[in-house]
Design a protein around this motif. Sequence first.
Motif, PDB file in Angstrom:
ATOM      1  N   LEU A 277      43.893 -32.730  22.130  1.00 46.19           N
ATOM      2  CA  LEU A 277      43.847 -34.721  22.669  1.00 46.19           C
ATOM      3  C   LEU A 277      44.323 -35.532  22.308  1.00 46.19           C
ATOM      4  N   THR A 282      43.239 -35.192  25.968  1.00 47.15           N
ATOM      5  CA  THR A 282      41.883 -33.855  26.684  1.00 47.15           C
ATOM      6  C   THR A 282      41.950 -32.417  26.024  1.00 47.15           C
ATOM      7  N   ARG A 397      42.779 -40.117  25.138  1.00 49.00           N
ATOM      8  CA  ARG A 397      41.524 -40.174  26.090  1.00 49.00           C
ATOM      9  C   ARG A 397      42.129 -41.340  27.419  1.00 49.00           C
TER      10      ARG A 397
END
Length: 582
Positions: A277, A282, A397
């Motif tokens: 992350l 991701t 993200r």
Amino acid sequence: MRDTWIGEIGEATAGRVVEVSGWVERRRDHGGLLFWDVRDRTGKLQVVFTPETGAVMEAAAAVRVESAVSVRGTVVRRGPGLENPKLATGTVELRAQALTVEGPAEVLPIDPMDPEVDEALRLRYRYLDLRRRSLQSNLRVRHRMALCARNFLDAQGFVEVETPTLARSTPEGARDFLVPSRLSRGAFYALPQSPQIFKQLLMVAGMERYFQLARAYRDEDLRADRQPEFTQIDIEASFVDREYILDLTERLLAEMFRNEGFEVPLPFPRLTHAEALDRYGTDKPDLRFDLPIADLDPWADACGVEIFTRARRAGGVVRCLRLPRSLSRRELAETEEAAQGLGLPGLGSLEVGESADRGPIARHLRPQVRDRLLELTGAGVGDTLLFAAGERPVVCRALGALRLRFGQLLELVPPDRHAFAFVVDFPLFELDENGQPTPSHHPFTAPHPEDRSRMAEDPLHVRSLAYDAVLDGVELASGSIRIHQRDVQEEVFRILGMSPAEAQSKFGFLLDAFRYGPPPHGGIALGFDRMVMLATGAPNIREVLAFPKNARGYDPMMGSPAPVDPAQLRELGIQVTVAPRG
Ligand code: ASP
């Protein structure tokens, strides 16, 4: 009928009389001669009808393309200059002497050789569409990969065991497909979302090493790489740890993909979920190109740039993406727009210059702060830094999505590069939309031993022994070491908000099984359709399935799903009233 496959015909068979069978792919009339391209599974051959054959040529003239035919004739060398280097059989042709029209074709609703046919029509006439060479080749790759998996797992001591398709709902996070029962009126089977519970029970049963090319069913909204029914290579083993499953999985994947011409370096890189992350934004990082996201938190605390220090004081993060070139004004504007679409209020940018930098924050950076920034991001002259500040998940993200966008835009992915990776240490729980803990993987996943003691007070910070395998940014496989102790399993059910009575009614058989000598066990399931899709380079999963559903879960060829006969419903004791969607 056929005595020779077209693929066997060539220079070496010149002079022989053979009979080939297949389909007429093309036909051309040329100065009194009639030419066909006849295709079978193994290749294509030019067939020539000459006027001396009389009735044979007349019959051939009436045959439509895509008719099934058998042609007997002599293989002859083509004259100089008449060879077709594009055909494997291009140095020869078949002089027809006899023709049997085995199955005449009417005018075709679609041309299976036309790459541009609309997909709705392709699915409606799938049996014609499947005559397409690319689809046949995909199905052959699929077969080869399945065989390779079976042979590999067999050699490792795994036994393929089939488990029921008419089962009971198991929680894998999706909606179930239900099948009404005639014998138990008013009750329903559920099609398994995966054989998860069965394979765990096979471990309690002492099978020790199980696998299955299993069909699984999930009633979800469909995407390019999803179908309501799909195939998993499902694996489970007893008395093993995470290392065993990861090692087995990477060797299995290497074997299957090397067999299809991929280079697969081992071992796969491993990232924790938190690292994935933070660095790639991701949990399925595309590692075909670099461009990691830089963590600037400690730098931001004292950088003197107000928007960053403010974000830090509010408990947020500051992260940065380094692009290896400058962006035009237009590119920058488009990127900012994309960032807003990804939930970022704004995007800072800085183009690193020889003596002076460009961008709104450039003048706020003291020389030492700037030097440290370049050090942390590895940026040099000509690079662009994109900054985002705010809540960690949103920032990560969004930068992850921008990273993918620039990977494409800057053409950082060479066409034949592939990158496998494992992501490990997923959180055990996450919050659902109602703020209720829900399993990140499924409720049978074991907590990480280091975090086990925190389960009661701080379940959301407990890591699990779940892992994923990723290829080129696509999740290929998920699995975990399982809970095999009844008390831990009960505790997980409790955290998930299930009362002991509810847990007993839904999973009593599993909890009961855990009373009788459950071995420690773990496993994984590999998404077989996706693997074939990536191995063939197919643009979507429908291209690697013989009879897929369309994006609305509908099969236009069979017309399914469809209403059923009232008599069938009466037998089931079911009355249908279709409520409006709400
Ligand atoms: N049953 C899981 C799934 O289908 C895989 C596993 O945990 O083995 O995702």
